[in-house]
Design a protein around this motif. Structure first.
Motif, PDB file in Angstrom:
ATOM      1  N   GLU A   7       1.428   9.653  10.980  1.00  0.00           N
ATOM      2  CA  GLU A   7       0.565   8.695  10.293  1.00  0.00           C
ATOM      3  C   GLU A   7      -0.895   8.912  10.672  1.00  0.00           C
ATOM      4  OE1 GLU A   7       1.204   5.926   7.926  1.00  0.00           O
ATOM      5  OE2 GLU A   7       2.622   7.562   7.697  1.00  0.00           O
ATOM      6  N   TYR A   8      -1.123   9.218  11.938  1.00  0.00           N
ATOM      7  CA  TYR A   8      -2.493   9.421  12.414  1.00  0.00           C
ATOM      8  C   TYR A   8      -3.146  10.598  11.696  1.00  0.00           C
ATOM      9  CZ  TYR A   8      -6.314  10.668  15.551  1.00  0.00           C
ATOM     10  OH  TYR A   8      -7.537  10.989  16.066  1.00  0.00           O
ATOM     11  N   TYR A   9      -2.455  11.700  11.617  1.00  0.00           N
ATOM     12  CA  TYR A   9      -3.029  12.889  10.990  1.00  0.00           C
ATOM     13  C   TYR A   9      -3.145  12.738   9.473  1.00  0.00           C
ATOM     14  CZ  TYR A   9      -2.710  15.344  15.422  1.00  0.00           C
ATOM     15  OH  TYR A   9      -2.886  15.722  16.720  1.00  0.00           O
ATOM     16  N   LYS A  10      -2.227  11.980   8.879  1.00  0.00           N
ATOM     17  CA  LYS A  10      -2.315  11.742   7.436  1.00  0.00           C
ATOM     18  C   LYS A  10      -3.564  10.957   7.081  1.00  0.00           C
ATOM     19  CE  LYS A  10       2.566  11.647   6.034  1.00  0.00           C
ATOM     20  NZ  LYS A  10       3.657  10.745   5.594  1.00  0.00           N
ATOM     21  N   ASN A  11      -3.850   9.927   7.888  1.00  0.00           N
ATOM     22  CA  ASN A  11      -4.926   9.003   7.547  1.00  0.00           C
ATOM     23  C   ASN A  11      -6.270   9.361   8.172  1.00  0.00           C
ATOM     24  OD1 ASN A  11      -3.240   7.177   6.016  1.00  0.00           O
ATOM     25  ND2 ASN A  11      -2.351   6.530   7.957  1.00  0.00           N
ATOM     26  N   LEU A  12      -6.260  10.293   9.141  1.00  0.00           N
ATOM     27  CA  LEU A  12      -7.487  10.628   9.849  1.00  0.00           C
ATOM     28  C   LEU A  12      -8.568  11.128   8.904  1.00  0.00           C
ATOM     29  CD1 LEU A  12      -8.924  10.938  12.580  1.00  0.00           C
ATOM     30  CD2 LEU A  12      -8.001  13.265  12.711  1.00  0.00           C
ATOM     31  N   ASN A  13      -8.205  11.951   7.945  1.00  0.00           N
ATOM     32  CA  ASN A  13      -9.177  12.538   7.021  1.00  0.00           C
ATOM     33  C   ASN A  13      -9.209  11.835   5.668  1.00  0.00           C
ATOM     34  OD1 ASN A  13      -9.980  14.662   8.815  1.00  0.00           O
ATOM     35  ND2 ASN A  13      -8.017  15.661   8.398  1.00  0.00           N
ATOM     36  N   TYR A  14      -8.559  10.679   5.588  1.00  0.00           N
ATOM     37  CA  TYR A  14      -8.535   9.933   4.331  1.00  0.00           C
ATOM     38  C   TYR A  14      -9.660   8.898   4.368  1.00  0.00           C
ATOM     39  CZ  TYR A  14      -6.611   7.441   0.297  1.00  0.00           C
ATOM     40  OH  TYR A  14      -6.438   6.852  -0.936  1.00  0.00           O
ATOM     41  N   THR A  58       0.850  10.106  -5.126  1.00  0.00           N
ATOM     42  CA  THR A  58      -0.075  10.748  -6.056  1.00  0.00           C
ATOM     43  C   THR A  58      -0.404  12.176  -5.621  1.00  0.00           C
ATOM     44  OG1 THR A  58      -1.937   9.742  -4.880  1.00  0.00           O
ATOM     45  CG2 THR A  58      -1.108   8.580  -6.823  1.00  0.00           C
ATOM     46  N   ASN A  59      -0.434  12.409  -4.317  1.00  0.00           N
ATOM     47  CA  ASN A  59      -0.716  13.758  -3.805  1.00  0.00           C
ATOM     48  C   ASN A  59       0.549  14.551  -3.492  1.00  0.00           C
ATOM     49  OD1 ASN A  59      -3.415  13.061  -3.921  1.00  0.00           O
ATOM     50  ND2 ASN A  59      -3.526  12.486  -1.761  1.00  0.00           N
ATOM     51  N   ARG A  60       1.691  13.971  -3.860  1.00  0.00           N
ATOM     52  CA  ARG A  60       2.997  14.608  -3.628  1.00  0.00           C
ATOM     53  C   ARG A  60       3.276  14.901  -2.156  1.00  0.00           C
ATOM     54  NH1 ARG A  60       5.433  15.954  -8.259  1.00  0.00           N
ATOM     55  NH2 ARG A  60       4.196  16.027 -10.175  1.00  0.00           N
ATOM     56  N   MET A  61       2.621  14.119  -1.286  1.00  0.00           N
ATOM     57  CA  MET A  61       2.849  14.303   0.149  1.00  0.00           C
ATOM     58  C   MET A  61       4.258  13.856   0.541  1.00  0.00           C
ATOM     59  SD  MET A  61      -0.862  12.912   1.471  1.00  0.00           S
ATOM     60  CE  MET A  61      -0.366  12.826   3.185  1.00  0.00           C
ATOM     61  N   PHE A  62       4.747  12.793  -0.124  1.00  0.00           N
ATOM     62  CA  PHE A  62       6.079  12.289   0.198  1.00  0.00           C
ATOM     63  C   PHE A  62       7.136  13.357  -0.095  1.00  0.00           C
ATOM     64  CE2 PHE A  62      10.011  10.344  -1.422  1.00  0.00           C
ATOM     65  CZ  PHE A  62      10.444   9.705  -0.267  1.00  0.00           C
ATOM     66  N   LEU A  88       5.628   0.815  -7.448  1.00  0.00           N
ATOM     67  CA  LEU A  88       4.708   1.172  -8.532  1.00  0.00           C
ATOM     68  C   LEU A  88       3.928   2.470  -8.283  1.00  0.00           C
ATOM     69  CD1 LEU A  88       3.358  -2.439  -9.178  1.00  0.00           C
ATOM     70  CD2 LEU A  88       5.146  -1.239 -10.442  1.00  0.00           C
ATOM     71  N   ARG A  89       3.860   2.882  -7.035  1.00  0.00           N
ATOM     72  CA  ARG A  89       3.310   4.176  -6.603  1.00  0.00           C
ATOM     73  C   ARG A  89       1.794   4.340  -6.743  1.00  0.00           C
ATOM     74  NH1 ARG A  89       7.162   8.648  -9.178  1.00  0.00           N
ATOM     75  NH2 ARG A  89       7.219   7.180 -10.911  1.00  0.00           N
ATOM     76  N   LYS A  90       1.208   3.945  -7.860  1.00  0.00           N
ATOM     77  CA  LYS A  90      -0.232   4.107  -8.042  1.00  0.00           C
ATOM     78  C   LYS A  90      -0.973   2.832  -7.650  1.00  0.00           C
ATOM     79  CE  LYS A  90       0.006   7.689 -11.583  1.00  0.00           C
ATOM     80  NZ  LYS A  90      -0.436   8.145 -12.911  1.00  0.00           N
ATOM     81  N   SER A  91      -2.072   3.003  -6.891  1.00  0.00           N
ATOM     82  CA  SER A  91      -2.783   1.851  -6.334  1.00  0.00           C
ATOM     83  C   SER A  91      -3.248   0.872  -7.410  1.00  0.00           C
ATOM     84  CB  SER A  91      -3.972   2.326  -5.494  1.00  0.00           C
ATOM     85  OG  SER A  91      -4.831   3.152  -6.249  1.00  0.00           O
ATOM     86  N   MET A  92      -3.712   1.384  -8.545  1.00  0.00           N
ATOM     87  CA  MET A  92      -4.173   0.509  -9.620  1.00  0.00           C
ATOM     88  C   MET A  92      -3.027  -0.360 -10.130  1.00  0.00           C
ATOM     89  SD  MET A  92      -6.606  -0.638 -11.424  1.00  0.00           S
ATOM     90  CE  MET A  92      -7.918   0.551 -11.095  1.00  0.00           C
ATOM     91  N   PHE A  93      -1.861   0.217 -10.301  1.00  0.00           N
ATOM     92  CA  PHE A  93      -0.701  -0.535 -10.758  1.00  0.00           C
ATOM     93  C   PHE A  93      -0.269  -1.566  -9.709  1.00  0.00           C
ATOM     94  CE2 PHE A  93       0.723   3.320 -13.481  1.00  0.00           C
ATOM     95  CZ  PHE A  93      -0.193   2.969 -14.448  1.00  0.00           C
TER      96      PHE A  93
END
Length: 281
Positions: free
Chosen positions: A8-15, A88-92, A172-177
């Motif tokens: 989680e740390y490395y995923k969000n560090l550059n986000y 959205t980035n297909r990371m999952f 819903l997957r997308k933040s707007m939705f």
């Protein structure tokens, strides 16, 4: 657990949104806790919340947790963006190919939610204790800790809210939705509450109406957002200005709302996991 935390740390560090909203949230949170130290211009008049008793024990626990709970949407944005970007980035999909199970995915998001909730709760607790001992007219130990349970209620409120957003994000997957879905649900819950109140209060006036509102059981109070809201009641009735008018405030522990929030948290977590298992990603 350490593996999931590192992931989680490395995923969000550059986000960037993750870092921006995290810093923004905690900065505003701390600033809001000190709001009583400044004079506020309201309807042409000046009011100082410190003089109105918001930093007095035991009321301070109610005031501070209620005020900062209004900011939970900022942390909610972080949770939504963090989970939505996975899809959205297909990371999952890439993570599952690399061996990350769906249970571990949910576990990593729960760890993020729990850490944010714990850190936020600790900040509120520490600053509340500081402000209370600094400005409260009462510092006797029994009074200091009389309503400290609001800190626990604050923790549960945040955790339930974030679990709800995690569920919507997975669904819903997308933040707007997710935000549109949350807003639509909020409107639907308010409509249901209004319908139930109308059915119960039709034809009633004055004291009879007040008695029903205070004593009757409303099913809609057990809905997610309403049960979260009831964990920390609006403390404005506890201001010195209101007390002078002869209005009495009676504190009741929201047992039903606490149970409802715990149940909803479990439902949202299990629901998120069930969706991940059943849906073809």
């Amino acid at each position: 657990m350490l593996k999931l935390l590192k992931l989680e740390y490395y995923k969000n560090l550059n986000y960037r949104p993750f870092k921006v909203f995290t810093i923004l949230y905690f900065a505003i949170l701390i600033a809001l806790l000190f709001i009583g130290l400044v004079d506020l211009d309201i309807f042409g008049g000046t009011i100082n919340l410190k003089e109105q008793g918001i930093y007095n024990f035991p009321e301070i626990w109610n005031f501070t947790t209620w005020i900062v709970a209004l900011l939970k949407i900022f942390l909610g944005l972080i949770i939504v963006f963090s989970i939505s970007q996975e899809f959205t980035n297909r990371m999952f999909k890439q993570n599952t190919i690399d061996g990350l199970s769906r249970k571990e995915f949910i576990g990593s998001k729960l760890l993020t939610i729990t850490i944010f909730t714990i850190v936020s709760t600790l900040i509120v607790f520490i600053i509340t204790m500081f402000l209370g001992h600094q400005y409260s007219k009462v510092t006797d130990s029994p009074k200091v800790y009389e309503e400290v349970y609001y800190i626990g209620n604050y923790f549960v409120k945040l955790f339930t809210f974030f679990s709800f957003l995690m569920f919507l994000s997975v669904l819903l997957r997308k933040s707007m939705f997710v935000f549109l879905g949350f807003f639509a649900y909020w409107i639907a819950e308010k409509i249901l509450a209004g319908i139930e109140a109308y059915q119960k209060l039709t034809g009633m006036q004055g004291e009879q109406r007040k008695a029903v509102l205070e004593n009757d059981f409303f099913i809609t109070n057990l809905l997610p957002l309403e049960s979260m809201s009831n964990l920390i009641p609006n403390p404005l009735m506890r201001l010195n200005l209101v007390k002078v008018m002869g209005v009495k405030y009676e504190a009741h522990y929201p047992t039903e709302s606490m149970i409802a929030c715990i149940v909803w948290s479990i439902v949202f977590i299990l629901g998120s996991y069930w969706i991940l298992r059943k849906r073809d990603w």
